[in-house]
Design an enzyme around this catalytic site. Structure first.
Site, PDB file in Angstrom:
ATOM      1  N   LEU A 468       1.016  -1.580   0.106  1.00  0.00           N
ATOM      2  CA  LEU A 468       0.069  -0.064  -0.166  1.00  0.00           C
ATOM      3  C   LEU A 468       0.917   1.236   0.115  1.00  0.00           C
ATOM      4  CD1 LEU A 468      -2.985  -1.198   2.644  1.00  0.00           C
ATOM      5  CD2 LEU A 468      -2.985  -1.406  -0.007  1.00  0.00           C
ATOM      6  N   ASP A 469       1.989   1.014   0.422  1.00  0.00           N
ATOM      7  CA  ASP A 469       2.952   2.483   0.109  1.00  0.00           C
ATOM      8  C   ASP A 469       3.716   2.457  -1.021  1.00  0.00           C
ATOM      9  OD1 ASP A 469       3.187   3.756   3.173  1.00  0.00           O
ATOM     10  OD2 ASP A 469       4.360   2.180   3.566  1.00  0.00           O
TER      11      ASP A 469
END
Length: 609
Positions: A468-469
């Protein structure tokens, strides 16, 4: 503090039309994002475009049409990279995701395809932005899922090619933890004191707590956390309420893993970003005129120049999400200036290093200049506002409320630069009232990503690869490009907000649709598990995985196993298990270079012409 009025419904692609075709894993992402940005579906396929080619076209509203071509791979078809599974295998995604388990395994979610869709929209927005700024700009964008995959693992590739070895052990292990009553949960803290206090509250042995901190701390960098098994045994001896109390008294945070069905039931259908025009009470800048379709006026940007050349981005980012967003803007030609604390970003020294600088840090920050600013000091805050007065974008990922507390929010900057694009990449974007800390693994746990990345029959487990980063950084860059285009079309500054929550919902959208429809949202048992060979692993394409599994390849060398499957009409490719091997992998010949510090550098994710 300056006040402002924000118009949240602004859309930068108003009056434009698009067409998107190709594999739904990519095309659906492209179509949804273009639609959310204001474009409407229409048939724009150019006469010379190949029938059945994957990609998109976007045009109208006075803009010359921009055509995007999308491929699974830039490598010849003979290398067998032709879908999500084989892209994950070849680029090292399977290897990184599988570190916690001790062997490569595929993500059950279509991560590479989703990210490729976002990058495709980025390229099209950048091309339109160049036109809106008064230049001809590129009209053709090319993306490929294998380049996307290399970008996604670029930090891990950089570490594998560094001058020194890893500072933490690469071995199986990691969260989630399990309580005595069967609750799977993630634990998060950035404070070693809170870590120790949490485990003391659960009566864990002191020596085990100490030895567990380093692998826990480094899990973001290494994608594994081989801490002592006694820590897992400790949580299994306590019920969920006892675990929650331990977190409460220690300052650590815990989050029970949610299911995809639970996330689908609460999803508000919001876009992965929000754009709002800022009206600080003063004039902005004259809006751009109708974009030229063929010839550029005097003083236009040269066609060969990158579309963001001449723009300045101030980036106050830590870790991955915001730095990656700014890195992409820099690849498109912007001048990126990092705002770092006194003494510089401490992550510059995070091992392993190349020429004394963290290889991982270089993967996201090479080519940026830096200015040290103490945001706690009034004089330095004034200096930052002065810099923002001459910039085009201010991008940050500070803790929620921090910018407003410091007088560095969108309204404050609009007072000195009404045309600024103020971008905030956060964890939750304020959309969930009960949200835990907004870090990658906590967002994965809270949104059902932990279930989406594992096939049916396996317990949910957030990936220790920073999914997700990375996807959040891509979406953040996409949002900034949309904000810049909106600024050019309206003459006003723009507030842009994106989040890891938006990235999670983008990644799990197909699974959430299945869950909302009452179907099993998870992929079948054994999905994207590569096949063992005598010296490695082979990954078949998704469409032929069942047939490939009928062959025993364990006594065949990997190359021979791939040939064996292909001889039977099956598509397959070798699984990259050592990321250092990508430098001389014939599937990526010449793709990975070295920067000025000797650190590995993956290729740009788009080609523009």
């Amino acid at each position: 503090m300056t006040t402002s009025v924000t118009t949240p419904t602004a859309t930068p692609l108003d009056t434009l039309r698009f067409d998107a075709v190709g594999p739904p894993e990519v095309a659906d992402v492209v179509a949804r994002h273009l639609r959310l940005l204001g474009a409407t579906p229409a048939s724009l396929v150019a006469p010379g475009r190949e029938q059945g080619a994957a990609g998109a076209e976007l045009g109208g509203g006075g803009f010359a049409a921009v055509e995007a071509a999308v491929a699974w791979s830039d490598a010849p078809a003979a290398h067998g990279i032709g879908d999500e599974a084989t892209v994950q295998a070849a680029t090292g995604i399977m290897a990184v995701h599988g570190r916690r388990d001790g062997s490569p395994r595929g993500l059950a979610a279509d991560f590479a395809a989703t990210a490729t869709g976002v990058l495709t929209v980025q390229g099209m927005l950048a091309a339109l932005l160049a036109q809106a700024r008064g230049g001809v700009g590129p009209t053709k964008v090319r993306t490929s899922a294998d380049r996307t995959g290399l970008l996604a693992v670029s930090q891990y590739v950089a570490a594998a090619g560094a001058d020194e070895g890893e500072a933490a052990e690469l071995a199986p292990g990691g969260p989630p933890f399990t309580s005595a009553d069967g609750v799977l949960f993630e634990l998060e803290t950035l404070d070693p004191g809170a870590w120790a206090a949490f485990w003391r509250a659960l009566d864990a042995p002191a020596d085990v707590v100490r030895s567990g901190w380093r692998p826990f701390q480094f899990r973001y960098a290494t994608a594994c956390a081989p801490f002592p098994a006694a820590l897992h045994a400790t949580t299994r001896a306590h019920g969920w309420e006892a675990v929650r109390r331990a977190a409460s008294v220690s300052g650590a945070e815990v989050c029970a893993l949610r299911t995809l069905a639970e996330r689908a039931a609460e999803d508000d259908g919001a876009a992965p970003w929000s754009l709002g025009l800022l009206h600080p009470g003063g004039a902005g800048r004259p809006p751009a005129g109708t974009a030229p379709a063929a010839t550029a006026p005097a003083g236009a940007l040269p066609t060969r120049e990158r579309p963001l050349a001449g723009l300045t981005v101030l980036e106050a980012g830590r870790r991955i999400q915001a730095p990656l967003a700014a890195h992409l803007l820099g690849l498109l030609g912007a001048d990126v200036v990092r705002i770092e604390p006194p003494g510089g970003d401490p992550l510059r020294g995070m091992p392993p290093a190349c020429s004394g600088i963290s290889a991982r840090w270089l993967a996201l920050n090479r080519g940026k200049s830096a200015v040290e600013i103490d945001i706690k000091a009034a004089d330095d805050r004034r200096r930052l506002r002065e810099m923002a007065a001459e910039a085009d974008v201010f991008l940050h990922n500070w803790a929620p409320g921090k910018a407003a507390e410091l007088g560095l929010d969108a309204a404050d900057f609009a007072a000195v630069n009404p045309a600024l694009v103020h971008a905030y990449t956060s964890g939750w974007a304020g959309r969930l009232t009960d949200a835990p800390m907004g870090t990658d693994f906590m967002v994965q746990a809270r949104t059902g990503v932990g279930e989406a990345v594992r096939p049916h029959g396996e317990p949910g487990a957030p990936s220790l690869m920073t999914l997700l980063d990375v996807l959040g950084g891509l979406i953040g860059a996409e949002a900034v490009l949309a904000g810049l285009l909106l600024r050019e079309r309206t003459g006003h500054g723009v507030r842009v907000d994106s989040s890891l929550l938006g990235a999670a919902d983008t990644l799990t959208a197909p699974a959430q649709r299945r869950a909302a429809g009452g179907a099993d949202p998870r992929r079948p048992a054994g999905f994207r598990h590569p096949l063992r060979t005598a010296d490695g692993w082979v990954a078949p394409a998704d469409t032929c995985a069942g047939r490939a599994g009928a062959y025993d390849l364990r006594e065949l060398p990997t190359d021979e196993a791939v040939r064996h499957l292909r001889a039977h009409g099956l598509t397959a490719t070798a699984v990259t298990t050592d990321l250092a091997d990508l430098h001389h992998d014939p599937r990526f010949a010449g793709s990975i270079s070295r920067d000025a510090h000797g650190a590995p550098a993956v290729p740009d994710p788009w080609s523009l012409a």
